[in-house]
Motif scaffolding. Structure first.
Motif, PDB file in Angstrom:
ATOM      1  N   SER A  27       0.836  -1.200   0.000  1.00  0.00           N
ATOM      2  CA  SER A  27       0.000   0.000   0.000  1.00  0.00           C
ATOM      3  C   SER A  27       0.874   1.254   0.000  1.00  0.00           C
ATOM      4  O   SER A  27       2.082   1.194   0.223  1.00  0.00           O
ATOM      5  CB  SER A  27      -0.909   0.009   1.231  1.00  0.00           C
ATOM      6  OG  SER A  27      -0.121   0.166   2.414  1.00  0.00           O
ATOM      7  N   ARG A  28       0.239   2.392  -0.225  1.00  0.00           N
ATOM      8  CA  ARG A  28       0.978   3.662  -0.154  1.00  0.00           C
ATOM      9  C   ARG A  28       1.494   3.904   1.264  1.00  0.00           C
ATOM     10  O   ARG A  28       2.576   4.461   1.448  1.00  0.00           O
ATOM     11  CB  ARG A  28       0.077   4.828  -0.589  1.00  0.00           C
ATOM     12  CG  ARG A  28      -0.440   4.746  -2.028  1.00  0.00           C
ATOM     13  CD  ARG A  28       0.673   4.841  -3.048  1.00  0.00           C
ATOM     14  NE  ARG A  28       0.164   5.032  -4.393  1.00  0.00           N
ATOM     15  CZ  ARG A  28      -0.062   4.068  -5.264  1.00  0.00           C
ATOM     16  NH1 ARG A  28       0.169   2.807  -4.921  1.00  0.00           N
ATOM     17  NH2 ARG A  28      -0.507   4.342  -6.484  1.00  0.00           N
ATOM     18  N   SER A  29       0.742   3.468   2.271  1.00  0.00           N
ATOM     19  CA  SER A  29       1.216   3.636   3.648  1.00  0.00           C
ATOM     20  C   SER A  29       2.416   2.736   3.934  1.00  0.00           C
ATOM     21  O   SER A  29       3.310   3.114   4.697  1.00  0.00           O
ATOM     22  CB  SER A  29       0.088   3.366   4.652  1.00  0.00           C
ATOM     23  OG  SER A  29      -0.380   2.039   4.552  1.00  0.00           O
TER      24      SER A  29
ATOM     25  N   ALA B  49       5.287   4.575   2.472  1.00  0.00           N
ATOM     26  CA  ALA B  49       5.616   5.705   3.338  1.00  0.00           C
ATOM     27  C   ALA B  49       6.415   5.253   4.556  1.00  0.00           C
ATOM     28  O   ALA B  49       7.434   5.870   4.914  1.00  0.00           O
ATOM     29  CB  ALA B  49       4.329   6.412   3.780  1.00  0.00           C
ATOM     30  N   ASP B  50       5.989   4.177   5.196  1.00  0.00           N
ATOM     31  CA  ASP B  50       6.686   3.690   6.382  1.00  0.00           C
ATOM     32  C   ASP B  50       8.043   3.088   6.032  1.00  0.00           C
ATOM     33  O   ASP B  50       8.913   2.978   6.898  1.00  0.00           O
ATOM     34  CB  ASP B  50       5.826   2.643   7.102  1.00  0.00           C
ATOM     35  CG  ASP B  50       4.631   3.268   7.806  1.00  0.00           C
ATOM     36  OD1 ASP B  50       4.602   4.502   7.943  1.00  0.00           O
ATOM     37  OD2 ASP B  50       3.727   2.516   8.221  1.00  0.00           O
TER      38      ASP B  50
ATOM     39  N   THR C 104       5.336  10.559   5.039  1.00  0.00           N
ATOM     40  CA  THR C 104       3.915  10.402   5.323  1.00  0.00           C
ATOM     41  C   THR C 104       3.223   9.808   4.101  1.00  0.00           C
ATOM     42  O   THR C 104       3.711   9.924   2.969  1.00  0.00           O
ATOM     43  CB  THR C 104       3.258  11.748   5.666  1.00  0.00           C
ATOM     44  OG1 THR C 104       3.303  12.602   4.508  1.00  0.00           O
ATOM     45  CG2 THR C 104       3.970  12.423   6.829  1.00  0.00           C
ATOM     46  N   THR C 105       2.078   9.194   4.333  1.00  0.00           N
ATOM     47  CA  THR C 105       1.310   8.641   3.219  1.00  0.00           C
ATOM     48  C   THR C 105       0.909   9.735   2.248  1.00  0.00           C
ATOM     49  O   THR C 105       0.935   9.543   1.024  1.00  0.00           O
ATOM     50  CB  THR C 105       0.057   7.918   3.749  1.00  0.00           C
ATOM     51  OG1 THR C 105       0.448   6.904   4.680  1.00  0.00           O
ATOM     52  CG2 THR C 105      -0.725   7.280   2.613  1.00  0.00           C
ATOM     53  N   GLU C 106       0.568  10.901   2.796  1.00  0.00           N
ATOM     54  CA  GLU C 106       0.168  12.028   1.945  1.00  0.00           C
ATOM     55  C   GLU C 106       1.306  12.454   1.021  1.00  0.00           C
ATOM     56  O   GLU C 106       1.084  12.769  -0.158  1.00  0.00           O
ATOM     57  CB  GLU C 106      -0.274  13.213   2.806  1.00  0.00           C
ATOM     58  CG  GLU C 106      -1.564  12.993   3.578  1.00  0.00           C
ATOM     59  CD  GLU C 106      -1.405  12.079   4.785  1.00  0.00           C
ATOM     60  OE1 GLU C 106      -0.250  11.826   5.209  1.00  0.00           O
ATOM     61  OE2 GLU C 106      -2.438  11.605   5.298  1.00  0.00           O
TER      62      GLU C 106
ATOM     63  N   CYS D  42       1.676   9.872  -1.803  1.00  0.00           N
ATOM     64  CA  CYS D  42       0.600  10.031  -2.792  1.00  0.00           C
ATOM     65  C   CYS D  42       0.827  11.278  -3.645  1.00  0.00           C
ATOM     66  O   CYS D  42       0.636  11.242  -4.873  1.00  0.00           O
ATOM     67  CB  CYS D  42      -0.751  10.113  -2.090  1.00  0.00           C
ATOM     68  SG  CYS D  42      -1.271   8.580  -1.278  1.00  0.00           S
TER      69      CYS D  42
END
Length: 226
Positions: free
Chosen positions: A171-173, A176-177, A182-184, A187
């Motif tokens: 996933s995008r999260s 990010a991690d 951040t996920t934002e 994206c």
């Protein structure tokens, strides 16, 4: 898989080499969403990924998560720290691994060639981890995301005419991690790359690299996403 330093032509040393099997190994299948092992468990086995994708994570005491690495075919996971696994390991896709029993490997009758291959895999992991730390400390958000996409294109990309296509099982999260963002931000960076026609997205889980040289330049800080 870590995000490592990039060369325009990938060095063979950065591509995990296959580990030979022996009579002390067996195949094990992990269903999507199931764990292969958990942090703190006794590390009785070491695993080589044959197919699928694994996600290695650690949780801080306050609940924050760090994705340590992604295990792709050819990668070896489960190297112990003081005899224990130091991450959780979960399958992002149905995954098959070769199981290497640590006790059998460390016995006097263990397969010397297999032991040497696993040692080389551990050394490659340490080198790649150091490069990943350098990336986290020095690269911008755009450079980190571009580096991540470059590595995936090199590792698992499929030629599509003059382009390269690959799937994102995470996933995008997760991304990010993994990248310390951040996920934002992840994206937003995907959107910037898409608007510049560096990449195209088929739904959200398939990336098509339209301009590989431009993506490489972004990863190396030779261009800007803005």
């Amino acid at each position: 898989m870590y995000v490592t330093r990039l060369n325009e032509h990938v060095s063979p040393q950065l591509i995990p080499q296959p580990v030979k099997t022996s009579t002390v190994t067996r195949l094990h299948r992990v269903a999507e969403g199931k764990h292969l092992f958990f942090e703190g468990e006794e590390a009785g086995n070491i695993y080589r990924v044959v197919s699928g994708v694994l996600r290695l994570t650690r949780l801080m005491e306050d609940g924050r998560r760090q994705v340590i690495a992604f295990g792709y075919p050819g990668d070896v996971v489960g190297f112990p720290s003081d005899g224990q696994y130091h991450t959780d390991c979960e399958a992002l896709r149905p995954t098959t691994v070769v199981v290497h029993n640590r006790a059998a490997l460390e016995s006097s009758t263990g397969d010397a060639a297999l032991h040497a291959s696993l040692l080389q895999a551990a050394l490659r992991e340490i080198s790649a981890m150091q490069d990943h730390f350098l990336m986290l400390g020095r690269k911008s958000a755009c450079e980190r995301v571009a580096s991540f996409l470059c590595v995936l294109a090199d590792r698992v990309g499929t030629p599509l005419g003059e382009f390269t296509q690959f799937d994102l099982p995470m996933s995008r999260s997760d991304i990010a991690d993994f990248l310390g963002l951040t996920t934002e931000t992840v994206c937003r960076t995907f959107t910037q790359l898409r608007k510049r026609n560096v990449i195209a997205l088929d739904r959200i889980y398939t990336v098509i690299v339209l301009k590989p040289r431009d993506l490489f330049a972004l990863a190396e800080g030779e261009a800007s996403c803005n």
